[in-house]
Design an enzyme around this catalytic site. Structure first.
Site, PDB file in Angstrom:
ATOM      1  N   SER A 205       0.855  -1.133   0.159  1.00  0.00           N
ATOM      2  CA  SER A 205      -0.143   0.055   0.072  1.00  0.00           C
ATOM      3  C   SER A 205       0.767   1.366   0.006  1.00  0.00           C
ATOM      4  O   SER A 205       1.657   1.183  -0.777  1.00  0.00           O
ATOM      5  CB  SER A 205      -1.084  -0.083   1.185  1.00  0.00           C
ATOM      6  OG  SER A 205      -1.929   1.012   1.241  1.00  0.00           O
TER       7      SER A 205
ATOM      8  N   ASP B 272      -9.134  -3.404  -5.472  1.00  0.00           N
ATOM      9  CA  ASP B 272      -9.006  -4.377  -4.424  1.00  0.00           C
ATOM     10  C   ASP B 272      -9.763  -4.000  -3.263  1.00  0.00           C
ATOM     11  O   ASP B 272      -9.899  -4.427  -1.958  1.00  0.00           O
ATOM     12  CB  ASP B 272      -7.460  -4.261  -3.935  1.00  0.00           C
ATOM     13  CG  ASP B 272      -7.097  -2.947  -3.317  1.00  0.00           C
ATOM     14  OD1 ASP B 272      -7.817  -1.996  -3.280  1.00  0.00           O
ATOM     15  OD2 ASP B 272      -5.682  -2.850  -3.249  1.00  0.00           O
TER      16      ASP B 272
ATOM     17  N   HIS C 100      -7.737  -5.434  -0.428  1.00  0.00           N
ATOM     18  CA  HIS C 100      -6.440  -4.538   0.028  1.00  0.00           C
ATOM     19  C   HIS C 100      -5.628  -5.011   0.908  1.00  0.00           C
ATOM     20  O   HIS C 100      -4.362  -5.298   0.926  1.00  0.00           O
ATOM     21  CB  HIS C 100      -6.731  -3.223   0.515  1.00  0.00           C
ATOM     22  CG  HIS C 100      -5.773  -2.178   0.525  1.00  0.00           C
ATOM     23  ND1 HIS C 100      -4.959  -1.596  -0.601  1.00  0.00           N
ATOM     24  CD2 HIS C 100      -5.221  -1.693   1.427  1.00  0.00           C
ATOM     25  CE1 HIS C 100      -4.115  -1.028  -0.221  1.00  0.00           C
ATOM     26  NE2 HIS C 100      -4.077  -0.716   0.873  1.00  0.00           N
TER      27      HIS C 100
END
Length: 447
Positions: free
Chosen positions: A177, A384, A409
């Site tokens: 991320s 996601d 995610h």
């Protein structure tokens, strides 16, 4: 709430000291919300875990993590001058990014939402990586800017440690991320160090061009980190919002205005229009990337929090916006050094917020400040669930491989397909599989 000593499970002992590394080391780098944070009073040794925790979450969060941005330093700082926010470095940095709430209750119930890098750490250990020799972690204060010295120099130090402890082997970074944005900033700010210490970079679910739907709504109404029954015990959406408004890292994940989106992200608002006290109408207004700034300003003009008996104004922060714009310039200019291999994994197949809408035709917004107490409606794209695939797949670096994997995610960090790709790119396999392969090979030879 009392200040309770916070024992850390895991150490930085030298049980592997002196071992010769048989492979390049791996450094795991977390994203936003992906590191345990402790706080302590200055001149005290007692620490309390304030992120993540299930019980007393709201109270600890407000007490220690609510902050104000200091435009003179670029840091966001606790409202209480007597509080320090720390990231534990136990277990060679892995503790802080493993199980984000390592309490007995979480482990007993196996709340997977806070099992962050845990499964990946176990997978890598199962493939022969050794903590402190070939496996390290880097957690950090994710409230801060991705290019601030505290984070960048901390990453440099961790890379140096992994390089030295493995006997001078170059490091493979696996980032998740927002961690990918920080690595990009480091690569731009310290290109020589990046070339010296890094061999491969595997990035997972990185919002290279931003995460428009989730970030726009986070600035306006907050975010719920944990869904379902567990959210009852966790930090509330609005408590989180009052932190995020003062976080440079959030502003740095706003949609990149220089990126050629298939469709420009928008914020839409059903507005009540009154020409006089009698005649009213309803209109759907749209705000693009530039116009949204004025919307943020109007919506947050009355935003404030109560702390220590005082009211503190928290409007949209233009000083942070200016800082974030300079960070975006760095991200746009970052280049992968020669000799470093780049691999990208991004999530697909899940509805992912893109456009955000507030109010309805039958229940329109009168004053824009009402948005902050309104739940949004989203227009979705593929991704996601947090980062659109269009953004996560749009790294400006030439990739050895760029692969879309069906998953959420945070779920990508424990996804078997992701593990297969990582093992393939690292050139490793689980020890059990190796032993099975060797036994089969011996049988064939004996024939």
């Amino acid at each position: 709430m009392g200040w309770i000593p916070c024992p850390c499970w895991g150490t930085n002992d030298d049980e592997n000291a002196g071992e010769v590394a048989d492979r390049d080391p791996v450094l795991l780098v977390s994203g936003i919300g992906g590191s345990i944070l402790h706080s302590k009073k200055k001149n005290s040794k007692s620490e309390i875990r304030v992120w993540v925790r299930i019980f007393l979450a709201n109270l600890a969060f407000k007490q220690s993590l609510w902050s104000l941005y200091n435009p003179k330093t670029g840091y966001t700082e606790p409202l209480d001058d007597n509080i320090e926010v720390l990231v534990p470095d136990d277990d060679h940095g892995l503790y802080a990014i493993d199980i984000l709430d390592p309490s007995w209750f979480v482990k007993l119930c196996h709340l997977t939402e806070v099992y962050h890098f845990h499964d990946m750490i176990e997978m890598l250990v199962g493939c022969g990586y050794k903590k402190g020799t070939t496996l390290f972690g880097y957690g950090y204060d994710f409230r801060q800017s991705n290019r601030i010295d505290l984070l960048i120099l901390g990453l440099k130090k961790k890379l140096e440690t992994a390089y030295k402890r493995s006997g001078g082997r170059k490091v493979t970074i696996i980032s998740h991320s927002m961690g990918g944005l920080m690595v990009s900033c480091f690569m731009y700010l310290h290109p020589e160090a990046f070339s010296k210490y890094v061999n491969k970079w595997i990035t997972i679910a990185t919002p290279f061009q931003g995460a428009p739907g989730c970030i726009n709504d986070s600035i306006l109404t907050g975010v719920q980190f944990v869904e379902g029954l567990e959210s009852f015990f966790f930090v509330s959406r609005w408590t989180m919002h009052q932190l995020l408004v003062e976080c440079p890292s959030i502003y740095e994940m706003m949609a990149n205005p220089d990126f050629k989106w298939k469709k420009q992200p928008e914020i839409r608002v059903w507005r009540k229009k009154s020409e006089n006290d009698v005649d009213t109408s309803v209109e759907l207004e749209s705000f693009g990337l530039i116009e949204s700034i004025d919307l943020f300003n109007d919506a947050l003009k009355n935003n404030e929090l109560s702390y220590g008996g005082n009211k503190i104004a928290l409007p949209f922060n233009f000083a942070i916006l200016d800082w974030a714009a300079k960070t975006r310039e760095i991200l746009n200019k970052a280049q992968l050094p020669d000799g470093v291999s780049f691999y990208n994994i991004y999530g697909v197949s899940l509805n992912t917020p893109f456009d955000v809408c507030y109010g309805t035709e039958t229940s329109p917004i009168d004053d824009l400040s009402e948005i902050c107490q309104t739940m949004p409606e989203y227009t979705y794209v593929d991704g996601d669930g947090t980062v659109p695939a269009e953004s996560a797949a749009a790294a400006q670096f030439k990739a050895v491989a760029s692969v879309g994997v069906s998953g959420s995610h945070r779920g990508l960090l424990r996804d078997e397909r992701v593990f297969e790709l990582i093992q393939q790119w690292l050139g490793v396999e689980p020890k059990k599989a190796k032993r099975k392969h060797l036994r089969t090979h011996k049988v064939v030879d004996s024939g």
